[in-house]
Design a protein around this motif. Structure first.
Motif, short mmCIF file in Angstrom:
data_model
loop_
_atom_site.label_atom_id
_atom_site.label_comp_id
_atom_site.label_asym_id
_atom_site.label_seq_id
_atom_site.Cartn_x
_atom_site.Cartn_y
_atom_site.Cartn_z
N VAL A 65 -20.88 42.79 -39.81
CA VAL A 65 -20.63 41.73 -40.79
C VAL A 65 -20.35 40.46 -39.99
O VAL A 65 -20.17 40.53 -38.78
CB VAL A 65 -19.41 42.04 -41.69
N ASP A 66 -20.35 39.32 -40.65
CA ASP A 66 -19.83 38.11 -40.03
C ASP A 66 -18.40 37.92 -40.49
O ASP A 66 -18.08 38.15 -41.66
CB ASP A 66 -20.65 36.88 -40.44
N ALA A 77 -20.49 37.12 -35.53
CA ALA A 77 -21.07 38.38 -35.97
C ALA A 77 -20.26 39.51 -35.33
O ALA A 77 -20.15 39.57 -34.11
CB ALA A 77 -22.53 38.47 -35.54
N TRP A 78 -19.70 40.38 -36.17
CA TRP A 78 -18.85 41.45 -35.63
C TRP A 78 -19.72 42.62 -35.19
O TRP A 78 -19.73 43.69 -35.78
CB TRP A 78 -17.79 41.88 -36.65
N SER A 79 -20.45 42.39 -34.13
CA SER A 79 -21.44 43.36 -33.64
C SER A 79 -20.81 44.29 -32.62
O SER A 79 -19.70 44.05 -32.14
CB SER A 79 -22.62 42.62 -33.03
N TYR A 139 -25.13 43.80 -42.38
CA TYR A 139 -26.57 43.67 -42.10
C TYR A 139 -26.82 44.32 -40.74
O TYR A 139 -25.88 44.58 -39.99
CB TYR A 139 -27.00 42.19 -42.11
N PRO A 140 -28.09 44.61 -40.42
CA PRO A 140 -28.37 45.31 -39.17
C PRO A 140 -27.85 44.55 -37.95
O PRO A 140 -28.09 43.35 -37.81
CB PRO A 140 -29.91 45.39 -39.16
N ASP A 141 -27.12 45.25 -37.11
CA ASP A 141 -26.56 44.67 -35.90
C ASP A 141 -27.68 44.43 -34.89
O ASP A 141 -28.29 45.37 -34.40
CB ASP A 141 -25.52 45.66 -35.34
N PRO A 198 -33.84 53.51 -35.07
CA PRO A 198 -35.15 53.08 -35.53
C PRO A 198 -35.12 51.67 -36.12
O PRO A 198 -34.22 51.34 -36.88
CB PRO A 198 -35.50 54.08 -36.64
N ARG A 199 -36.13 50.89 -35.77
CA ARG A 199 -36.22 49.52 -36.29
C ARG A 199 -36.22 49.47 -37.81
O ARG A 199 -35.63 48.59 -38.42
CB ARG A 199 -37.52 48.87 -35.80
N ASP A 200 -36.92 50.41 -38.41
CA ASP A 200 -37.07 50.39 -39.87
C ASP A 200 -35.91 51.08 -40.57
O ASP A 200 -35.83 51.09 -41.81
CB ASP A 200 -38.39 51.03 -40.28
N LYS A 201 -35.02 51.68 -39.79
CA LYS A 201 -33.85 52.33 -40.37
C LYS A 201 -32.68 52.20 -39.40
O LYS A 201 -32.26 53.17 -38.77
CB LYS A 201 -34.15 53.81 -40.67
N PRO A 202 -32.18 50.98 -39.29
CA PRO A 202 -31.16 50.70 -38.26
C PRO A 202 -29.92 51.56 -38.43
O PRO A 202 -29.43 51.75 -39.55
CB PRO A 202 -30.83 49.22 -38.50
#
Length: 152
Positions: free
Chosen positions: A100-101, A27-29, A73-75, A91-95
DNA sequence: GCCAACGTTGGC
DNA sequence: GCCAACGTTGGC
């Protein structure tokens, strides 16, 4: 829309091409730059090819290839207080941050160094070598991709 | 919205 | 380790 090409930077002390070769997929976090995030979110498609670049090291340059294995996707690290990349303002609901992986493809036979990339012809306006560039995720044109790979 | 201060990146 | 270049933050 055709296949796109990219370059991602990593400090080999943090996460090297050898490490990616071992784990195969990652995961490219931890990307915390809006422009880099936007490239992942708006540009990256499954299967896109990526140069893996070693930065902040003895011999900076392109050392391998990988591909996009999962769309943005959300990190998760932004929500992890234990993480260096924790962002209490996201925000959790709006990361705020995405990842990406990436999947390992291969190592190059040798490092194509930053010095070579700076001096070679045929790259046109290359984001990597623009003055003051600090993006850790950046686009590569197909011409740049082919010309660079031909130097291996 | 401006902009100074600050933090980070990353080559050297 | 130095420092140029850049992005972000926050006071106003």
């Amino acid at each position: 829309m055709g296949m796109k090409h990219w370059l991602i930077k990593s400090e080999p002390d943090e996460f090297s091409i050898d490490r990616l070769a071992k784990v195969k997929r990652e995961a490219w976090s931890g990307v915390r730059n809006y422009q880099a995030r936007n490239y992942m979110r708006d540009g990256m498609q499954l299967g896109d090819e990526i140069f893996f670049y070693h930065s902040n090291c003895e011999l900076p340059g392109i050392v391998g290839l990988c591909t996009v294995a999962k769309l943005a996707y959300p990190d998760p690290t932004q929500f992890d207080p234990e993480s260096d990349y924790f962002d209490s303002a996201s925000p959790r609901d709006k990361p705020r941050w995405l990842c990406v992986d990436v999947a390992y493809k291969c190592k190059l036979k040798r490092t194509i160094t930053l010095g070579e990339l700076k001096s070679m012809d045929g790259l046109g306006d290359f984001v990597l070598t623009r003055r003051g560039n600090r993006l850790s995720v950046l686009p590569v044109t197909v011409t740049q991709w082919n010309n660079i790979l031909s130097m291996e």
